[in-house]
Design an enzyme around this catalytic site. Structure first.
Site, PDB file in Angstrom:
ATOM      1  N   ARG A  34      13.934   4.686  11.661  1.00 56.47           N
ATOM      2  CA  ARG A  34      12.667   5.422  11.745  1.00 56.47           C
ATOM      3  C   ARG A  34      11.939   5.121  13.065  1.00 56.47           C
ATOM      4  O   ARG A  34      12.482   4.505  13.958  1.00 56.47           O
ATOM      5  CB  ARG A  34      11.823   5.062  10.522  1.00 56.47           C
ATOM      6  CG  ARG A  34      12.550   5.432   9.223  1.00 56.47           C
ATOM      7  CD  ARG A  34      11.745   5.131   8.006  1.00 56.47           C
ATOM      8  NE  ARG A  34      10.502   5.889   8.013  1.00 56.47           N
ATOM      9  CZ  ARG A  34       9.483   5.633   7.200  1.00 56.47           C
ATOM     10  NH1 ARG A  34       9.561   4.654   6.325  1.00 56.47           N
ATOM     11  NH2 ARG A  34       8.383   6.360   7.256  1.00 56.47           N
TER      12      ARG A  34
ATOM     13  N   PRO B  11       0.780  -1.226   0.000  1.00 51.37           N
ATOM     14  CA  PRO B  11       0.000   0.000   0.000  1.00 51.37           C
ATOM     15  C   PRO B  11       0.822   1.292   0.000  1.00 51.37           C
ATOM     16  O   PRO B  11       1.862   1.375   0.650  1.00 51.37           O
ATOM     17  CB  PRO B  11      -0.835  -0.092   1.282  1.00 51.37           C
ATOM     18  CG  PRO B  11      -0.212  -1.161   2.091  1.00 51.37           C
ATOM     19  CD  PRO B  11       0.475  -2.092   1.148  1.00 51.37           C
ATOM     20  N   ASN B  12       0.311   2.234  -0.762  1.00 50.38           N
ATOM     21  CA  ASN B  12       0.819   3.611  -0.869  1.00 50.38           C
ATOM     22  C   ASN B  12       2.067   3.743  -1.737  1.00 50.38           C
ATOM     23  O   ASN B  12       2.474   4.871  -2.041  1.00 50.38           O
ATOM     24  CB  ASN B  12       1.072   4.228   0.524  1.00 50.38           C
ATOM     25  CG  ASN B  12      -0.201   4.343   1.326  1.00 50.38           C
ATOM     26  OD1 ASN B  12      -1.173   4.919   0.849  1.00 50.38           O
ATOM     27  ND2 ASN B  12      -0.224   3.767   2.500  1.00 50.38           N
TER      28      ASN B  12
ATOM     29  N   ARG C 295       5.159  12.152  -3.149  1.00 54.91           N
ATOM     30  CA  ARG C 295       5.013  12.614  -1.763  1.00 54.91           C
ATOM     31  C   ARG C 295       6.259  12.192  -0.978  1.00 54.91           C
ATOM     32  O   ARG C 295       6.893  11.198  -1.302  1.00 54.91           O
ATOM     33  CB  ARG C 295       3.800  11.953  -1.076  1.00 54.91           C
ATOM     34  CG  ARG C 295       2.479  12.233  -1.703  1.00 54.91           C
ATOM     35  CD  ARG C 295       1.821  13.481  -1.094  1.00 54.91           C
ATOM     36  NE  ARG C 295       0.421  13.601  -1.477  1.00 54.91           N
ATOM     37  CZ  ARG C 295      -0.006  13.926  -2.694  1.00 54.91           C
ATOM     38  NH1 ARG C 295       0.853  14.151  -3.646  1.00 54.91           N
ATOM     39  NH2 ARG C 295      -1.303  14.029  -2.950  1.00 54.91           N
TER      40      ARG C 295
ATOM     41  N   ASP D 217       1.658 -15.942   6.212  1.00 56.17           N
ATOM     42  CA  ASP D 217       1.241 -17.328   5.953  1.00 56.17           C
ATOM     43  C   ASP D 217       1.341 -17.659   4.464  1.00 56.17           C
ATOM     44  O   ASP D 217       1.769 -18.758   4.097  1.00 56.17           O
ATOM     45  CB  ASP D 217      -0.191 -17.563   6.455  1.00 56.17           C
ATOM     46  CG  ASP D 217      -0.274 -17.624   7.976  1.00 56.17           C
ATOM     47  OD1 ASP D 217       0.781 -17.806   8.620  1.00 56.17           O
ATOM     48  OD2 ASP D 217      -1.384 -17.493   8.516  1.00 56.17           O
TER      49      ASP D 217
ATOM     50  N   ALA E 243       3.278  -1.159   4.663  1.00 53.03           N
ATOM     51  CA  ALA E 243       2.724  -1.246   6.025  1.00 53.03           C
ATOM     52  C   ALA E 243       2.338  -2.674   6.412  1.00 53.03           C
ATOM     53  O   ALA E 243       2.345  -3.022   7.609  1.00 53.03           O
ATOM     54  CB  ALA E 243       1.515  -0.323   6.147  1.00 53.03           C
TER      55      ALA E 243
ATOM     56  N   TYR F 130      11.430   8.843   0.740  1.00 50.71           N
ATOM     57  CA  TYR F 130      11.303   7.811  -0.295  1.00 50.71           C
ATOM     58  C   TYR F 130      11.933   8.183  -1.639  1.00 50.71           C
ATOM     59  O   TYR F 130      11.901   7.388  -2.576  1.00 50.71           O
ATOM     60  CB  TYR F 130       9.823   7.463  -0.501  1.00 50.71           C
ATOM     61  CG  TYR F 130       9.161   6.932   0.754  1.00 50.71           C
ATOM     62  CD1 TYR F 130       9.560   5.721   1.302  1.00 50.71           C
ATOM     63  CD2 TYR F 130       8.154   7.656   1.391  1.00 50.71           C
ATOM     64  CE1 TYR F 130       8.972   5.238   2.458  1.00 50.71           C
ATOM     65  CE2 TYR F 130       7.556   7.181   2.546  1.00 50.71           C
ATOM     66  CZ  TYR F 130       7.973   5.967   3.070  1.00 50.71           C
ATOM     67  OH  TYR F 130       7.388   5.497   4.213  1.00 50.71           O
TER      68      TYR F 130
ATOM     69  N   GLU G  36      12.767  -9.648   1.054  1.00 46.38           N
ATOM     70  CA  GLU G  36      11.993  -8.529   1.624  1.00 46.38           C
ATOM     71  C   GLU G  36      12.786  -7.257   1.379  1.00 46.38           C
ATOM     72  O   GLU G  36      13.982  -7.191   1.694  1.00 46.38           O
ATOM     73  CB  GLU G  36      11.791  -8.748   3.133  1.00 46.38           C
ATOM     74  CG  GLU G  36      11.058  -7.591   3.809  1.00 46.38           C
ATOM     75  CD  GLU G  36      11.016  -7.721   5.335  1.00 46.38           C
ATOM     76  OE1 GLU G  36      11.384  -8.789   5.871  1.00 46.38           O
ATOM     77  OE2 GLU G  36      10.639  -6.719   5.969  1.00 46.38           O
TER      78      GLU G  36
ATOM     79  N   ASN H  65       8.101  -5.678  -1.386  1.00 51.62           N
ATOM     80  CA  ASN H  65       8.068  -4.548  -0.463  1.00 51.62           C
ATOM     81  C   ASN H  65       6.632  -4.482   0.062  1.00 51.62           C
ATOM     82  O   ASN H  65       5.769  -3.889  -0.574  1.00 51.62           O
ATOM     83  CB  ASN H  65       8.444  -3.246  -1.164  1.00 51.62           C
ATOM     84  CG  ASN H  65       8.474  -2.075  -0.189  1.00 51.62           C
ATOM     85  OD1 ASN H  65       7.984  -2.196   0.948  1.00 51.62           O
ATOM     86  ND2 ASN H  65       9.036  -0.953  -0.605  1.00 51.62           N
TER      87      ASN H  65
ATOM     88  N   HIS I  59      12.930  -2.881   1.538  1.00 49.86           N
ATOM     89  CA  HIS I  59      12.392  -1.584   1.950  1.00 49.86           C
ATOM     90  C   HIS I  59      13.268  -0.481   1.385  1.00 49.86           C
ATOM     91  O   HIS I  59      14.505  -0.562   1.460  1.00 49.86           O
ATOM     92  CB  HIS I  59      12.312  -1.473   3.476  1.00 49.86           C
ATOM     93  CG  HIS I  59      11.389  -2.488   4.062  1.00 49.86           C
ATOM     94  ND1 HIS I  59      10.027  -2.368   4.006  1.00 49.86           N
ATOM     95  CD2 HIS I  59      11.640  -3.670   4.657  1.00 49.86           C
ATOM     96  CE1 HIS I  59       9.476  -3.437   4.566  1.00 49.86           C
ATOM     97  NE2 HIS I  59      10.437  -4.241   4.965  1.00 49.86           N
ATOM     98  N   ILE I  60      12.649   0.536   0.870  1.00 45.91           N
ATOM     99  CA  ILE I  60      13.366   1.670   0.268  1.00 45.91           C
ATOM    100  C   ILE I  60      14.119   2.443   1.350  1.00 45.91           C
ATOM    101  O   ILE I  60      15.296   2.771   1.205  1.00 45.91           O
ATOM    102  CB  ILE I  60      12.350   2.591  -0.447  1.00 45.91           C
ATOM    103  CG1 ILE I  60      11.718   1.842  -1.622  1.00 45.91           C
ATOM    104  CG2 ILE I  60      13.020   3.886  -0.910  1.00 45.91           C
ATOM    105  CD1 ILE I  60      10.493   2.525  -2.197  1.00 45.91           C
ATOM    106  N   SER I  61      13.414   2.731   2.438  1.00 45.94           N
ATOM    107  CA  SER I  61      14.026   3.492   3.531  1.00 45.94           C
ATOM    108  C   SER I  61      14.648   2.538   4.547  1.00 45.94           C
ATOM    109  O   SER I  61      14.315   1.350   4.583  1.00 45.94           O
ATOM    110  CB  SER I  61      12.943   4.344   4.228  1.00 45.94           C
ATOM    111  OG  SER I  61      11.934   3.509   4.778  1.00 45.94           O
TER     112      SER I  61
HETATM  113  O1  CA2 Z   1      10.772   2.051   2.984  1.00 46.62           O
HETATM  114  C1  CA2 Z   1       9.918   1.307   2.510  1.00 46.62           C
HETATM  115  O2  CA2 Z   1      10.017   0.808   1.392  1.00 46.62           O
HETATM  116  C2  CA2 Z   1       8.651   0.999   3.317  1.00 46.62           C
HETATM  117  O3  CA2 Z   1       8.243  -0.343   3.037  1.00 46.62           O
HETATM  118  C3  CA2 Z   1       7.588   1.975   2.896  1.00 46.62           C
HETATM  119  C4  CA2 Z   1       6.298   1.878   3.699  1.00 46.62           C
HETATM  120  C5  CA2 Z   1       6.568   1.889   5.184  1.00 46.62           C
HETATM  121  O4  CA2 Z   1       5.368   1.562   5.865  1.00 46.62           O
HETATM  122  C6  CA2 Z   1       7.630   0.901   5.545  1.00 46.62           C
HETATM  123  O5  CA2 Z   1       7.929   1.033   6.871  1.00 46.62           O
HETATM  124  C7  CA2 Z   1       8.923   1.109   4.776  1.00 46.62           C
HETATM  125  C8  CA2 Z   1       5.386   3.024   3.381  1.00 46.62           C
HETATM  126  C9  CA2 Z   1       5.104   3.225   1.938  1.00 46.62           C
HETATM  127  C10 CA2 Z   1       4.473   4.557   1.764  1.00 46.62           C
HETATM  128  O6  CA2 Z   1       4.791   5.010   0.485  1.00 46.62           O
HETATM  129  C11 CA2 Z   1       4.728   6.335   0.266  1.00 46.62           C
HETATM  130  C12 CA2 Z   1       5.329   6.772  -0.883  1.00 46.62           C
HETATM  131  C13 CA2 Z   1       5.323   8.095  -1.172  1.00 46.62           C
HETATM  132  C14 CA2 Z   1       4.695   8.988  -0.330  1.00 46.62           C
HETATM  133  C15 CA2 Z   1       4.082   8.538   0.819  1.00 46.62           C
HETATM  134  C16 CA2 Z   1       4.076   7.198   1.109  1.00 46.62           C
END
Ligand code: CA2
Length: 147
Positions: free
Chosen positions: A108, A11-12, A19, A88, A78, A24, A99, A75, A101-103
């Site tokens: 965090r 998601p997102n 954003r 599962d 959330a 990110y 797995e 990825n 993650h970008i950040s």
């Molecule tokens: O760093 C990552 O790739 C995360 O998986 C991104 C998730 C966050 O919940 C993880 O802890 C780390 C959030 C993705 C939200 O994506 C956005 C992208 C642009 C602007 C706002 C949110």
């Protein structure tokens, strides 16, 4: 044996590049998809790249990967921290799972520290920004080749 790597995004992540660039970056998910496809091509692999904002759809993609993919790069965003359903589903997929993650989630807030997925992942790639996806494709190709 299939040479398709599934790259699944939760998601997102469709908002990447639009954003929160400080966390990110400015690369969009379409840019990342294009880079994954061209990297995979050079390594003799294909990419099935997906993003969804729905937990069940992510689970369905993992089920499809069971007979269509040689590896999963995921990825889960959330759902990393909340989804036993995704955990599962991933447990039923035997080939390599990365797995990603970008950040750097560990730098965090605490809610981002406890992944449910990490213990069943073959490998984890965290904090390389959008470049992490190409690194993951490269690593996955190596893992698949080695068997
Ligand atoms: O760093 C990552 O790739 C995360 O998986 C991104 C998730 C966050 O919940 C993880 O802890 C780390 C959030 C993705 C939200 O994506 C956005 C992208 C642009 C602007 C706002 C949110």
């Amino acid at each position: 044996m299939t040479r398709t790597i599934f790259v699944l995004n939760g998601p997102n992540l469709n908002l990447l590049g639009q954003r929160e660039p400080a966390i990110y970056g400015t690369t969009t998910l379409d840019d990342i998809k294009a880079k994954c496809i061209s990297k995979a091509e050079t390594l003799g692999f294909a990419i099935d790249f997906r993003q969804t904002n729905f937990e069940g759809e992510l689970v369905e993609s993992v089920h499809q990967a069971r007979n269509q993919a040689c590896g999963i790069i995921i990825n889960p965003a959330a759902y990393t921290f909340t989804s036993i359903a995704l955990l599962d589903a991933l447990k039923t997929f035997e080939p390599p799972k990365i797995e990603l993650h970008i950040s750097n989630v560990h730098a965090r807030e605490e809610i981002y520290h406890k992944s449910l997925i990490s213990r069943i992942a073959t490998a984890i790639l965290i904090g390389f920004g959008a470049d992490g996806y190409e690194l993951a494709v490269q690593a996955m190709a190596g893992m698949v080749r080695r068997g």
